[in-house]
Design an enzyme around this catalytic site. Structure first.
Site, mmCIF file in Angstrom:
data_model
loop_
_atom_site.group_PDB
_atom_site.id
_atom_site.type_symbol
_atom_site.label_atom_id
_atom_site.label_comp_id
_atom_site.label_asym_id
_atom_site.label_seq_id
_atom_site.Cartn_x
_atom_site.Cartn_y
_atom_site.Cartn_z
ATOM 1 N N ARG A 107 38.862 20.587 16.489
ATOM 2 C CA ARG A 107 40.122 20.301 15.808
ATOM 3 C C ARG A 107 40.587 18.894 16.172
ATOM 4 N NH1 ARG A 107 44.329 25.186 16.708
ATOM 5 N NH2 ARG A 107 45.703 23.426 17.078
ATOM 6 N N ARG A 156 58.714 28.461 16.863
ATOM 7 C CA ARG A 156 58.536 27.386 17.842
ATOM 8 C C ARG A 156 59.856 26.675 18.119
ATOM 9 N NH1 ARG A 156 52.713 26.480 16.531
ATOM 10 N NH2 ARG A 156 51.770 25.288 18.198
ATOM 11 N N LYS A 201 46.094 33.039 22.013
ATOM 12 C CA LYS A 201 46.904 33.736 21.007
ATOM 13 C C LYS A 201 46.064 34.114 19.777
ATOM 14 C CE LYS A 201 49.893 30.379 20.431
ATOM 15 N NZ LYS A 201 49.278 29.269 21.194
ATOM 16 N N ARG A 247 50.632 17.869 23.303
ATOM 17 C CA ARG A 247 50.941 19.222 22.849
ATOM 18 C C ARG A 247 51.287 20.117 24.028
ATOM 19 N NH1 ARG A 247 45.803 20.777 20.369
ATOM 20 N NH2 ARG A 247 46.750 22.755 19.833
ATOM 21 N N ARG A 253 37.031 23.929 22.914
ATOM 22 C CA ARG A 253 37.278 24.752 21.724
ATOM 23 C C ARG A 253 36.625 24.171 20.474
ATOM 24 N NH1 ARG A 253 43.225 26.836 20.088
ATOM 25 N NH2 ARG A 253 43.812 24.638 20.169
#
Ligand code: ADP
Length: 251
Positions: free
Chosen positions: A189, A115, A40, A200, A154
């Site tokens: 992160r 969300r 995204k 998540r 990531r």
């Protein structure tokens, strides 16, 4: 509706020419729906770099508050670290502040919001008060195994103003560990650690279902099966779906 069906009925010219919806409103916006690492943020940055659109990522806004150690940042930090949603009213304040800083004609790419069903209803109401609307919600479907791998790989820019995200493969930085855009140091992160990622992912499957249903009911949902698509192919696939009026202005 699947992306290829939409392109078939619209003659490949995008959502605006398909429904006529975007012709009646001041400025159309797009919501991107997908699990952590679905692409995204990368797709949003690509679109905003090419067209005069604005990326609104509630995750980036909250992480900025954390980096700046504001009162809000200190409050939300544990929620983000655990991968839990923050309260709707915090999101409403953050989004409203962004909407107010820009001219009414700005088209937004909403990433990470809505969300919850309540956020989706609120966003529609807020935008309609500004004579604009979510014209399209694009759901990016990526297999969970792939999302777990991407989260582990990531890295994000540690600059609060930048926060660009990189992968290990086609979206890797030119120099390892350094941001291409601002030379900031790349870090992992806190919520990309495997145990938090699993939580998540589990939650995001429920969230995606709820949000997809919200937009499906009003005929605004398009799903892209991104399994096997490169990030570049995904960017182009999303760009092809955007309402023509969103693409009219080049950044
Ligand atoms: P992802 O990479 O999983 O898409 P984001 O960067 O969008 O993650 O969001 C990171 C975290 O910020 C979420 O796990 C949640 O704690 C918080 N957050 C972001 N957007 C929202 C929202 N719309 N509602 C509630 N919490 C949110």
């Amino acid at each position: 509706m699947r992306a290829n069906e939409l392109l078939a009925v619209s003659g490949g010219r995008g959502f605006g020419s398909f429904s006529g919806l975007s012709e009646r409103i001041e400025s159309p916006h797009v919501v991107l729906v997908g699990g952590p690492g679905a692409g995204k943020g990368t797709v949003s940055r690509y679109l905003c770099g090419r067209y005069a659109l604005r990326h609104l990522s509630t995750g980036d806004l909250l992480r900025r508050e954390i980096d700046l150690a504001t009162q809000l940042g200190r409050y939300v930090a544990p929620f983000l670290a655990r991968g839990e949603l923050v309260a709707d009213h915090i999101i409403f304040d953050q989004v409203q502040a962004q909407l107010e800083t820009l001219p009414e004609h700005t088209g937004f790419i909403f990433d990470g919001v809505p969300r919850t069903w309540e956020q989706a209803v609120w966003l529609d109401r807020e935008l309609s008060a500004r004579c604009s609307t979510i014209a399209l919600a694009v759901r990016i479907e990526v297999p969970h195994d792939e999302l777990i791998t991407r989260a582990a790989e990531r890295r994000v820019c540690s600059s609060a103003e930048c926060q660009r995200s990189y992968g290990a493969r086609s979206t890797a930085p030119r120099i390892a560990g350094i941001c291409d855009d601002c030379r900031g140091v790349l870090v992992q992160r806190a919520d990309d650690h495997p145990d938090v990622v699993r939580r998540r992912l589990r939650d995001s499957a429920v969230i995606e279902h709820v949000i997809a249903e919200y937009y499906e009911r009003t005929g605004r949902l398009v799903t892209i099966n991104a399994a096997g698509l490169s990030m570049h192919e995904l960017k182009l696939a999303v760009a092809r779906l955007l309402p023509s009026r969103m693409l009219a202005s080049v950044a």
